[in-house]
Design an enzyme around this catalytic site. Structure first.
Site: not given
Length: 495
Positions: A34, A428
């Site tokens: 499970c 950047d």
């Protein structure tokens, strides 16, 4: 490497869905495995439980999948998307279908290790060898096709990679305790019709999930003819082993609705794996946001976007060339376009292959012609690989050797073309602007020093700053977000 039993059992006993995919719960008395959040009314006793790193390991132990919690229908472990070692690279390549296409020797060859060494590593770390991991994935792909299409079972068997229909039937019966006919009948009883005109799936996500950040990032940078964004859905062309295809991705708070149109249905597994990487669906936000929130400048942003994801790629070579081409990418792509056999709305062509760019007249990008040609040539010959199986240290070294690529641009490529979660393009312009607006250093050197606090998640820290420009309010995100992980509840590993 073993799972910490007490931590795993505590997560299982509390049925905590945040640990779904991190490990598998095997119950010896019932013979099933499970997910930790299985809603079964009775929690198994510790003496009857074994924890596994993968579904394949549980299947090797003779267990079948639970019909109540469907452990095959949850996101995979986020560990395999961030690990840069041989095991992490192997798991990503297996998910992409390399074993089905090239066999285990081909997988070992791509990883530059011997067959025996690879077998030993995967058994030690994941609990299953490459063939068992591929078999488990093959069964999951077959079930998807059984439940979401009207294809004949014989076609599904071979499309999913099974050697025979008998092997297909036996595998689904062993893992799911149901025949293909029973799985399809159950789907029809649930009223889940299979739509025509494509393969439509629900891609599970690990909550909390920010459905707008990644898609907004991709939409803002979309190349016409290759990508488009309309009516809340991001669509793009995919270059796949069996030929080009397209995908439509429509995010929702708890899943992503995906419709694939493929040249070969055998490419479904690779297409799903690449889209999951593109949208970072297996990530565990608690892992990185808890680190980023220790910086006072990022803490409010981390609370505002509890489901932050990092934009990925479906094709590292394409992303790298587009990054280097910059604003010229659209014109070059249109000039060298490979038309799709059948256009899909606004999607009309694939991005040019590296070999085509290397051989093209690059006067359009004269200032970058040498860098673009060198990069494309090395990608075309295989001297430089930007796929899930490549070694990140070797990639970084190879990129720095390309004339015209400096450390700042290499960081950008490592982040977006490779998915290195610690890459940080401090140069950047937009990133520095967002950083300065929040009291962080706005110069590359100062911002890099500050970002050292965020290791090993600097890439997520950078995207958190990019995302901040359109982030929802803190209060709204807290209402929609997932509750925090209980104090002291962690899954740790010990050798």
């Amino acid at each position: 490497m073993d799972l910490d039993f007490e931590a795993c059992y505590q997560a299982t006993r509390s049925r905590d869905p945040r640990f779904d995919g991190w490990f598998i719960v095997g119950v010896r008395t019932t013979g099933i495995y499970c997910r930790p959040s299985c809603p079964s009314p009775v929690c198994p006793k510790p003496v009857n439980v074994t924890f596994y790193r993968s579904a394949a390991a549980a299947q090797l132990a003779g267990l079948r999948a639970c019909k109540r919690c469907r452990p095959d229908a949850v996101p995979g472990s986020p560990e395999w998307n961030t690990r840069a070692d041989v095991v992490g690279r192997a798991m990503r390549l297996i998910a992409d279908g390399v074993v089905d296409r090239e066999g285990v020797p081909g997988l070992a060859r791509q990883l530059a290790v011997s067959f025996r060494h690879l077998h030993r590593l995967l058994v030690d770390v994941v609990g299953a060898p490459p063939l068992a991991l591929a078999r488990s994935q093959r069964a999951y792909q077959a079930r998807l096709l059984v439940e979401t299409t009207g294809m004949p079972f014989g076609d599904i068997a071979f499309a999913a990679g099974f050697a025979s229909i008998r092997q297909f039937n036996d595998t689904l019966r062993a893992i799911f305790d149901a025949t293909p006919s029973q799985l399809r009948a159950a789907m029809r009883r649930r009223g889940d019709p299979h739509p025509g005109g494509g393969l439509t799936l629900r891609l599970a996500v690990r909550p909390p999930y920010d459905p707008h950040g990644v898609v907004g990032w991709l939409a803002a940078r979309a190349l016409p003819g290759i990508e488009e964004y309309a009516d809340g859905a991001y669509r793009r062309v995919l270059r796949l082993p069996g030929g080009p295809g397209t995908v439509t991705l429509r995010p929702a708070p708890d899943h992503v609705h995906a419709t694939f149109r493929l040249a070969s249905v055998a490419d479904l597994g690779a297409a799903v794996a690449r889209c999951r990487r593109l949208l970072d669906l297996d990530a565990d936000p608690g892992s990185y946001l808890s680190v980023l929130a220790t910086d006072p400048a990022l803490a409010p942003l981390a609370r505002a976007v509890p489901g932050l994801r990092l934009p990925g790629t479906v094709d590292g070579a394409e992303t790298a060339l587009r990054t280097v081409l910059g604003r010229h990418a659209q014109a070059l792509a249109a000039a060298l376009a490979d038309p799709l056999p059948s256009p899909d709305g606004g999607l009309t062509h694939t991005f040019p292959a590296p070999a085509a760019i290397a051989a093209a007249d690059l006067t359009l990008v004269a200032a970058r012609a040498r860098t673009v040609r060198e990069l494309a040539q090395r990608l075309a010959t295989g001297e430089l690989r930007l796929d899930d199986g490549a070694d990140q240290v070797a990639i970084r070294r190879a990129l720095l050797a390309v004339p015209g690529l400096g450390p700042a641009q290499v960081e950008d490529l490592m982040l977006h073309a490779i998915g290195d979660p610690d890459a940080f393009p401090a140069a950047d312009r937009e990133l520095r602007s967002q950083a300065g607006a929040r009291g962080l250093p706005a110069d590359p050197a100062g911002l890099t020093r500050r970002a050292d606090r965020w290791r090993p998640w600097r890439g997520y820290g950078g995207h958190l700053l990019w995302r901040a420009r359109s982030a929802p309010s803190y209060r709204r995100s807290e209402r929609a977000g997932h509750p925090r992980k209980p104090s002291g509840l962690t899954v740790s590993f010990r050798r």
